[in-house]
Design an enzyme around this catalytic site. Structure first.
Site, PDB file in Angstrom:
ATOM      1  N   SER A 166       7.587  -6.760  -8.993  1.00 47.27           N
ATOM      2  CA  SER A 166       6.552  -7.780  -8.842  1.00 47.27           C
ATOM      3  C   SER A 166       7.108  -9.087  -8.283  1.00 47.27           C
ATOM      4  CB  SER A 166       5.892  -8.064 -10.200  1.00 47.27           C
ATOM      5  OG  SER A 166       5.404  -6.877 -10.757  1.00 47.27           O
TER       6      SER A 166
HETATM    7  N1  SAH Z   1       6.834  -4.669 -13.867  1.00 44.88           N
HETATM    8  C1  SAH Z   1       7.415  -3.964 -12.764  1.00 44.88           C
HETATM    9  C2  SAH Z   1       6.363  -3.672 -11.726  1.00 44.88           C
HETATM   10  C3  SAH Z   1       6.320  -2.244 -11.461  1.00 44.88           C
HETATM   11  S1  SAH Z   1       5.030  -1.672 -10.395  1.00 44.88           S
HETATM   12  C4  SAH Z   1       8.581  -4.703 -12.179  1.00 44.88           C
HETATM   13  O1  SAH Z   1       8.734  -5.912 -12.447  1.00 44.88           O
HETATM   14  O2  SAH Z   1       9.376  -4.106 -11.467  1.00 44.88           O
HETATM   15  C5  SAH Z   1       4.044  -0.774 -11.539  1.00 44.88           C
HETATM   16  C6  SAH Z   1       4.704   0.363 -12.270  1.00 44.88           C
HETATM   17  O3  SAH Z   1       3.701   0.982 -13.071  1.00 44.88           O
HETATM   18  C7  SAH Z   1       5.276   1.459 -11.388  1.00 44.88           C
HETATM   19  O4  SAH Z   1       6.619   1.666 -11.713  1.00 44.88           O
HETATM   20  C8  SAH Z   1       4.431   2.681 -11.724  1.00 44.88           C
HETATM   21  O5  SAH Z   1       5.143   3.900 -11.668  1.00 44.88           O
HETATM   22  C9  SAH Z   1       3.984   2.357 -13.127  1.00 44.88           C
HETATM   23  N2  SAH Z   1       2.789   3.084 -13.568  1.00 44.88           N
HETATM   24  C10 SAH Z   1       1.656   3.347 -12.880  1.00 44.88           C
HETATM   25  N3  SAH Z   1       0.797   4.052 -13.638  1.00 44.88           N
HETATM   26  C11 SAH Z   1       1.398   4.224 -14.845  1.00 44.88           C
HETATM   27  C12 SAH Z   1       1.030   4.897 -16.047  1.00 44.88           C
HETATM   28  N4  SAH Z   1      -0.146   5.517 -16.193  1.00 44.88           N
HETATM   29  N5  SAH Z   1       1.908   4.901 -17.068  1.00 44.88           N
HETATM   30  C13 SAH Z   1       3.108   4.286 -16.964  1.00 44.88           C
HETATM   31  N6  SAH Z   1       3.518   3.645 -15.862  1.00 44.88           N
HETATM   32  C14 SAH Z   1       2.675   3.612 -14.803  1.00 44.88           C
END
Ligand code: SAH
Length: 222
Positions: free
Chosen positions: A69
């Site tokens: 993010s």
């Molecule tokens: N907070 C993270 C942002 C990651 S992007 C950072 O700072 O790097 C969002 C993440 O949510 C991705 O890794 C994706 O795989 C995860 N995601 C999407 N749907 C999900 C679900 N149902 N359960 C768990 N993780 C999920």
């Protein structure tokens, strides 16, 4: 004639200081949140290919087609959670682990759920390298929350929920706070739900955001 200043040539400390100042000018005013962002080495969470851009205020690609993010959004969401040191926090979407690491500096325990094994494994190594002993990870479908550990003081969703995240709201303490991007399109509303202490919620839209979608189930690929 003097050459124009090229910010990408500045050393990492200068870039980091510039980013923190920029976040403050954009409205991330909580000193605790700013300190947590300053102390979390974003370069450890950034893929090698984008290392030069670790202290830019932009989202960057990580493995599995996901993103780390944007620091401003991490600051804004963390601030909106109004964390207290005693808080047990649930995070959905570990991704790189960057947001998790920021949360871990401001709360007692952080439970984080990710649906890609590869991302979770890499994030776990980073938590270990940073000595973050208060992060508990789980491979699974975060849309279901973490019922065995509920209720939580705070819940943060870092992938876009298609609608009101009911299953997660049910795992929040009566006076807890949940922050999540909500919407099906490429642009979603960043929402803050604050428990009224009696089972209801006060809902507030903070701004527009662009998150990857919260997908159903765990990923079959690594
Ligand atoms: N907070 C993270 C942002 C990651 S992007 C950072 O700072 O790097 C969002 C993440 O949510 C991705 O890794 C994706 O795989 C995860 N995601 C999407 N749907 C999900 C679900 N149902 N359960 C768990 N993780 C999920």
């Amino acid at each position: 004639m003097a050459k124009p200043h090229d910010p990408s040539k500045d050393n990492p400390e200068t870039r980091r200081a510039r980013l923190i100042l920029s976040l403050r000018s954009q409205g991330v005013s909580d000193p605790g949140v700013l300190a947590a962002l300053e102390q979390t080495p974003r370069e450890l969470f950034t893929p090698d290919l984008f290392m030069e851009r670790a202290w830019e205020d932009s989202a960057l690609p990580i493995a599995c087609g996901q993103t780390i993010s944007q620091p401003f959004i991490v600051g804004l969401m963390t601030q909106a959670l109004t964390l207290e040191p005693r808080c047990r926090v649930l995070e959905i979407g570990t991704g790189s682990g960057y947001q998790t690491a920021v949360l871990s500096r401001l709360s007692r325990l952080v439970y984080t759920v990710e649906r890609y094994r590869t991302l979770l494994g890499e994030a776990e190594q980073r938590f270990k390298a940073l000595g973050l002993g208060n992060v508990i990870t789980r491979f699974g479908d975060g849309a279901e929350g973490w019922p065995e550990q509920a209720p939580f003081d705070r819940i943060l969703v870092t992938a876009a929920a298609p609608g009101e995240p009911k299953a997660l709201l049910a795992q929040l303490k009566p006076s807890g706070v949940l922050v999540a991007p909500v919407g099906r399109g490429p642009v979603q509303a960043l929402k803050r739900y604050a428990g009224d202490g009696e089972g209801g919620f006060r809902e507030e839209v903070l701004c527009d955001v662009r998150f990857v979608p919260l997908l159903e189930g765990v990923a079959r690929e690594l």
